[in-house]
Design an enzyme around this catalytic site. Structure first.
Site, PDB file in Angstrom:
ATOM      1  N   HIS A  85      71.272  10.116 -44.633  1.00 23.09           N
ATOM      2  CA  HIS A  85      72.082   9.777 -43.463  1.00 23.09           C
ATOM      3  C   HIS A  85      72.330  11.028 -42.625  1.00 23.09           C
ATOM      4  CE1 HIS A  85      72.695   6.114 -45.602  1.00 23.09           C
ATOM      5  NE2 HIS A  85      73.454   6.668 -46.529  1.00 23.09           N
ATOM      6  N   GLU A 103      79.605   9.013 -47.524  1.00 19.67           N
ATOM      7  CA  GLU A 103      79.994   7.844 -48.307  1.00 19.67           C
ATOM      8  C   GLU A 103      80.335   8.239 -49.736  1.00 19.67           C
ATOM      9  OE1 GLU A 103      76.484   5.514 -47.756  1.00 19.67           O
ATOM     10  OE2 GLU A 103      75.367   6.514 -49.352  1.00 19.67           O
ATOM     11  N   HIS A 161      69.126  10.386 -51.320  1.00 19.64           N
ATOM     12  CA  HIS A 161      69.733   9.636 -52.432  1.00 19.64           C
ATOM     13  C   HIS A 161      69.192   8.213 -52.491  1.00 19.64           C
ATOM     14  CE1 HIS A 161      72.147   8.627 -48.854  1.00 19.64           C
ATOM     15  NE2 HIS A 161      72.320   7.452 -49.429  1.00 19.64           N
ATOM     16  N   ARG A 181      65.187   5.770 -43.860  1.00 17.23           N
ATOM     17  CA  ARG A 181      64.420   5.437 -45.069  1.00 17.23           C
ATOM     18  C   ARG A 181      63.188   6.331 -45.126  1.00 17.23           C
ATOM     19  NH1 ARG A 181      62.913   0.317 -43.802  1.00 17.23           N
ATOM     20  NH2 ARG A 181      64.906  -0.534 -44.440  1.00 17.23           N
TER      21      ARG A 181
END
Length: 309
Positions: A85, A103, A161, A181
């Site tokens: 991200h 997150e 991740h 992605r």
């Protein structure tokens, strides 16, 4: 593609989809806002409610009446794509002023031997990173971390991740839907074609230094009253704070006028009371508590994630 059945089977979502990968439990994001189930705003999307009542967010955050967090349940029956991200600066410049994405994961359950991917084992060059993205060998240089129920991970923007196979998590993140992605294990989408990858953007934002998996110890002192409740801080960061509240009989939480509170029931059941009103809660239920609520009390036996600023 990677979702399963557990959000329906274990969390009583009643959604006619398989696979069912995730549910957005507290969201004001345009890609999937929550809708009020009852009360004076019944039937209204949360983003519209907060435009009318930005004071519900509290004095710490009133940026255009937008909820700064997004809270999800995620069922990974199969491994997710390897992804990364962007941070706020990159997202503002290259993604039309959007927020970046940090997150945290709280592991609600996992199969025996489950693991996830978290960062690089050793520093690599951007050239090697690009080559491994192209030839599909990126997982060879990533940390693969064994996990167990109750583990907590904090994933900063830029950390590569993926949630592994057989893991169910609660995810608390910035209010963003930006995911780049980079590797999808040769899966095909519903159209029979490989899903898109965002390699150039990932190359620009990924941290290439070694990343020690951040399985969090308690983020502060545990508060407890034996036989009544136990409050364990899970994450404290500049974006949000998250506590695990384990209720054996009763727990009262003072609501700071500076911040709303999101309550997600992840185990058991109980009754939430405030002022002269009450709501029953069971596993999978999510309640948004406005900042002017003064205090709320939980009665029953259960586990809850409290998120606030």
């Amino acid at each position: 593609l990677w979702g399963g059945r557990r959000l329906n089977d274990d969390f009583s979502k009643g959604i006619d989809l398989y696979p069912l990968a995730e549910t957005w439990e507290c969201s004001a994001h345009p890609d999937g806002p929550s809708v009020a189930a009852n009360g004076m705003f019944e039937g209204m999307p949360l983003d519209e409610i907060l435009k009318q009542r930005p004071d519900f967010l509290g004095s710490r955050w009133r940026a255009g009446g937008t909820l700064p967090v997004l809270i999800k349940l995620i069922d990974a029956e199969k491994v997710l794509s390897i992804q990364v991200h962007p941070d706020d600066d990159y997202a503002r410049e290259f993604e039309n002023g959007q927020q970046g994405k940090e997150e945290m994961w709280y592991l609600l359950d996992c199969k025996e031997g489950a693991s996830l991917y978290f960062g690089f084992r050793e520093q690599i060059s951007r050239e090697e990173f690009g080559r491994r993205l192209s030839d599909g060998t990126i997982t060879e240089v990533l940390n693969r971390v064994p996990v167990k129920k109750g583990d907590v991970f904090f994933i900063e923007a830029g950390i590569i991740h993926a949630i592994g196979e057989g893991i169910v998590v609660a995810e608390i993140q910035q209010n963003s839907n930006l995911t780049y992605r980079v590797h999808d294990f040769n899966r095909l989408g519903p159209d029979g074609k490989p899903r898109s990858l965002q390699l150039d953007k990932a190359l620009a934002v990924t941290s290439l230094v070694p990343s020690k998996p951040q399985q969090q110890a308690a983020a502060g002192p545990v508060r407890e009253q034996p036989g009544q409740f136990r409050v364990k801080p899970l994450v404290r960061c500049r974006r949000f704070s998250v506590d695990l509240v384990q209720v054996e009989a009763a727990y009262t939480h003072p609501v700071d006028p500076a911040s709303f509170v999101s309550i997600l029931c992840v185990e058991g059941a109980g009754t939430l009371r405030w002022k002269e009103e009450s709501l029953s809660m069971q596993k999978g239920d999510s309640i948004f508590v406005p900042s002017d609520c003064e205090q709320v009390s939980l009665m029953g036996t259960g586990e809850y994630l409290f998120t606030y600023l």
